[in-house]
Design an enzyme around this catalytic site. Structure first.
Site, PDB file in Angstrom:
ATOM      1  N   GLY A   1       0.947  -1.173  -0.077  1.00  0.00           N
ATOM      2  CA  GLY A   1       0.155   0.262  -0.219  1.00  0.00           C
ATOM      3  C   GLY A   1       1.221   1.249  -0.250  1.00  0.00           C
ATOM      4  CG  PHE A   2       4.432   1.515  -0.602  1.00  0.00           C
ATOM      5  CD1 PHE A   2       5.507   0.573   0.313  1.00  0.00           C
ATOM      6  CD2 PHE A   2       4.362   0.758  -1.768  1.00  0.00           C
ATOM      7  CE1 PHE A   2       6.160  -0.246  -0.185  1.00  0.00           C
ATOM      8  CE2 PHE A   2       5.433  -0.039  -1.533  1.00  0.00           C
ATOM      9  CZ  PHE A   2       5.832  -0.791  -1.212  1.00  0.00           C
TER      10      PHE A   2
ATOM     11  N   GLY B   1       6.861   2.552  16.058  1.00  0.00           N
ATOM     12  CA  GLY B   1       6.627   2.110  14.928  1.00  0.00           C
ATOM     13  C   GLY B   1       7.812   1.712  14.075  1.00  0.00           C
TER      14      GLY B   1
ATOM     15  CB  THR C   1       3.605  -5.007   7.777  1.00  0.00           C
ATOM     16  OG1 THR C   1       2.939  -5.657   8.232  1.00  0.00           O
ATOM     17  CG2 THR C   1       3.561  -3.548   6.852  1.00  0.00           C
TER      18      THR C   1
ATOM     19  N   PRO D   1      13.185  -9.805  14.797  1.00  0.00           N
ATOM     20  CG  PRO D   1      14.970 -10.326  16.259  1.00  0.00           C
ATOM     21  CD  PRO D   1      13.418 -10.685  15.336  1.00  0.00           C
TER      22      PRO D   1
ATOM     23  N   GLY E   1       7.768   0.468  10.742  1.00  0.00           N
ATOM     24  CA  GLY E   1       7.417   0.997   9.112  1.00  0.00           C
ATOM     25  C   GLY E   1       7.654   2.604   8.381  1.00  0.00           C
ATOM     26  CD  GLU E   2       4.662   5.526   7.847  1.00  0.00           C
ATOM     27  OE1 GLU E   2       4.687   6.561   6.975  1.00  0.00           O
ATOM     28  OE2 GLU E   2       3.151   5.120   8.118  1.00  0.00           O
TER      29      GLU E   2
HETATM   30 MO1  MOS Z   1       1.583   5.490   5.768  1.00  0.00          MO
HETATM   31  S1  MOS Z   1       1.591   6.517   4.511  1.00  0.00           S
HETATM   32  O1  MOS Z   1       0.950   6.269   6.857  1.00  0.00           O
HETATM   33  O2  MOS Z   1       0.922   4.633   4.926  1.00  0.00           O
END
Ligand code: MOS
Length: 701
Positions: free
Chosen positions: A241-242, A661, A466, A591, A663-664
């Site tokens: 999705g990103f 988090g 993820t 990990p 992911g970003e």
């Molecule tokens: Mo992230 S840009 O909040 O999927």
């Protein structure tokens, strides 16, 4: 707070859904076998601004197999979805509601047919006549129609000011005043946006690819004037999705309207080309950064002024300068965001929205400042670390940036960084900081144990690739004090308890907290029962609204990114020989999946630095490279040595698991580290992304 067990967590468990994914057994939205399915094919506007004068649907309707042709004349009326508090998220979900065209690629008609081929053929035969207006699609910093949004997407004010910025800039011993630009980028997840809509009376079921089934349901309920309980969204597997699948887009309403009109289930998968207009993108930015310091490199002034775009009908104000408000201690600080309302598609969140493009500019300017002061860029950053969050005044719950910088410098071999030449290659190194907020969003989990002792955890969350399903299973296993094979996590369905979307790097923290809350109740219940599970089993519910420490601590992930680049002196090609990323992201649950998230973020950052840009044709107002052949992303051949690690961080304020988090934060700072390395290698500062050979050759030394 009690420490959790660490039997399942902290272990590199293989993905629980890996087998079903690689064998093709995992069902994605478009793949559900639905009887009597029909297909909808959208017709998109060929102008960027204007009005539809007429639509001739007669040839389209005559194609065998066509069930209906929808236009703004006959499409079901939708309710207006206004931005609603508390977060004022303005979404574009309307389709075929008006004769007005405000961007090229807008849905202006749609054909529903028995087969995809018939729908596509008929869509080509729909004849739309327009009255065309002058369009405006180019973002310019000197546009006199720029406006200040009421707030930016993060919820923060558009502008801030501390101290006397003008005086401080005027009196700075060393001053950098530079403008950086970042281009439009499209997310291009592997799985396109796809949906199947099925009506049964006034109940709507969607099989859909999104980042949070509950999150997209709300806007659809408003659009169709339905209570949310009448809509079910089923989304167990998502092919990426990103950020493009956080908020709903018009293809959802279009498909549901098509199913209403056809009286049959209808499916739609956007083509890659359609996604460029319909599925959101990262706004281009023009960022002026002025940063002043004394000769030792101690910051005295920082001004970060951002210009970016939104569409004509909806407002998305990316929070590009927000990270500049908290990264460094600087007594005089001013930030602004200005928006242009253009005849362009609606922008949206994209991985590290705000932080990623914002820190490209800030961390490039800090590097330029370090060079101007003659101070090592790592040292300059360490010298300017804040003791409390400059934006809020709150203490940091944990602040690992200095440790990341030191550890990264060590792993990278920063002390040996003198620029050098190897044949026709110039070699240089760069560094940049990374940060991303730690947010906790509402979530609910239900845990049920049956009489055989199998635990079922239900939460309407989303695993977009993820590893969330795996990590939540690990968290639940430790919270329940059970072996991992006894714990089964169910995700991706609005019939499961409410959970926030997979966005803002909030998933593990928020959903995990709800699971831990439920597990604690389960423990208490099982203790009451002396461990004897009754025949009907035991079911408990745990819920969190946020983090009780919100408002008392400033909570952020941090990271340090180091890059070594080689620049070909003949062709100006840039190769990234090495990336080193060290992150302060709390406790790591898995990990293996964590490393994958951070490496993936850094690769996307490399892609940002060297490749990615959606090229707008200003004459037509359309993207020229709306496909994966022409929209360049980093591929295997671009990726060499990536070293990812994290520091030990025990932060008991963020959540019971101690996780932040991941992911970003991996994408934030990478592009600046690479641009800084290019400048170090060549003496040429490229301030406009991506760093293409022609820009490197054209830039002044
Ligand atoms: Mo992230 S840009 O909040 O999927």
């Amino acid at each position: 707070m009690t420490e959790l067990l660490t039997r399942a967590t902290g272990v590199s468990t293989d993905r629980i859904d890996g087998y079903v994914k690689v064998t093709g057994a995992a069902t994605y939205a478009y793949e559900y076998p639905i009887a009597n399915i029909a297909y909808v094919c959208p017709v998109q506007s060929t102008i960027a601004a204007g009005r539809i004068i007429s639509i001739d649907t007669s040839s389209a309707a005559a194609v065998p197999g066509v069930l209906a042709v929808l236009t703004h004349h006959n499409a079901p009326r939708l309710q207006e979805v206004k931005p609603v508090p508390p977060r004022f998220i303005d979404v574009e979900v309307e389709a075929l509601q008006t004769d007005e065209v405000t961007y090229r690629g807008q849905f202006v008609a749609a054909v529903v047919a028995d087969s995809l081929e018939a729908a596509q053929e008929a869509a080509h035969l729909v004849e739309v006549k327009y009255e065309q207006y002058q369009h405006s699609v180019t973002l310019r910093a000197d546009d006199d129609r720029l406006f200040q949004p009421a707030r930016v997407f993060s919820g923060d004010p558009a502008d801030t000011t501390t101290g006397d910025i003008n005086r401080a800039l005027a009196s700075a011993s060393v001053l950098i005043d530079a403008t950086y630009t970042t281009p439009t980028q499209h997310h291009n997840p592997m799985e396109p946006h796809a949906t199947i809509a099925i009506w049964s009376g006034d109940e709507l079921t969607l099989y859909d690819s999104n980042q949070g089934p509950h999150a997209i349901r709300g806007a659809l309920a408003i659009a169709f004037g339905l209570p949310i309980e009448r809509i079910r969204v089923i989304s167990p597997y998502i092919g990426g999705g990103f950020g493009a699948k956080v908020l709903p887009h018009p293809h959802l309403t279009l498909t549901a309207m098509a199913a209403q009109v056809a009286g049959r289930p209808v499916k739609l998968a956007l083509t890659r080309q359609q996604m460029f207009a319909i599925a959101g993108y990262r706004t281009p930015t023009i960022q002026r950064v002025r940063v002043g310091a004394d000769h030792s490199g101690t910051l005295t002034a920082l001004a970060h002024d951002v210009v970016e775009q939104t569409s004509l009908r909806h407002e998305f104000a990316q929070h590009t300068a927000v990270a500049s408000r908290m990264l460094y201690a600087v007594p005089n600080l001013a930030t602004t965001h200005r928006l242009a309302r253009l005849h362009v598609p609606y922008p949206t969140t994209m991985r590290g929205p705000g932080e990623a493009p914002g820190l490209f500019a800030l961390e490039s300017a800090i590097d330029e400042l370090a060079a101007a002061c003659g101070v090592d860029p790592v040292q300059l950053r360490i010298r300017n670390m804040p003791h409390a969050d400059p934006a809020s005044g709150l203490p940091f719950s944990s602040h690992g940036l200095v440790e990341c910088l030191r550890e990264g410098a060590h792993r990278f071999g920063w002390q040996h960084r003198a620029p050098r030449r190897d044949g026709r290659w110039l070699i240089g190194s760069g560094v940049a900081a990374s940060t991303y907020p730690v947010m906790t969003w509402p979530a609910t989990a239900v845990i049920r144990v049956d009489h055989t002792g199998e635990f079922h955890v239900s939460i309407g969350a989303s695993d977009i690739g993820t590893g969330a399903r795996t990590v939540l299973t690990q968290i639940a296993a430790d919270a329940l004090d059970q072996p991992i094979h006894r714990v089964h996590v169910h995700l991706g369905d609005t019939t499961l308890p409410f959970a926030s979307p997979a966005a803002g790097a909030t998933g593990t923290a928020s959903w995990g907290s709800a699971i831990v809350a439920a597990a604690r109740i389960m423990h208490a219940r099982l203790t009451e029962l002396d461990g004897v599970i009754p025949a009907e089993g035991v079911e408990v519910r745990g819920e969190i609204q946020g983090n009780p420490h919100d408002g008392h601590y400033s909570m952020h992930s941090f990271g340090a990114q180091f890059a070594e680049v080689r620049v070909d002196t003949d062709t100006a090609e840039v190769r990234v020989a090495r990336l080193v990323g060290v992150f302060a992201v709390g406790r790591i649950i898995n990990p293996k999946t964590a490393r994958s998230q951070l490496v993936g973020g850094m690769i996307m950052g490399l892609s940002t630095a060297l490749h990615e840009a959606s090229i707008l044709d200003t004459y037509y107002g359309d993207y020229l490279n709306d496909n994966l052949a022409d929209y360049h992303i980093a591929v295997n051949a671009d990726i060499q040595d990536i070293d990812v690690s994290w520091i030990d961080e025990h932060d008991l304020h963020i959540n019971p698991m101690g996780v932040k988090g991941i992911g970003e934060v991996g994408i934030v700072g990478t592009a600046a580290a690479i641009a800084n390395a290019v400048a170090h290698a060549t003496g040429i500062r490229v301030r406009d992304l991506p760093i293409l050979p022609d820009r490197l050759l054209a830039a002044e030394r």
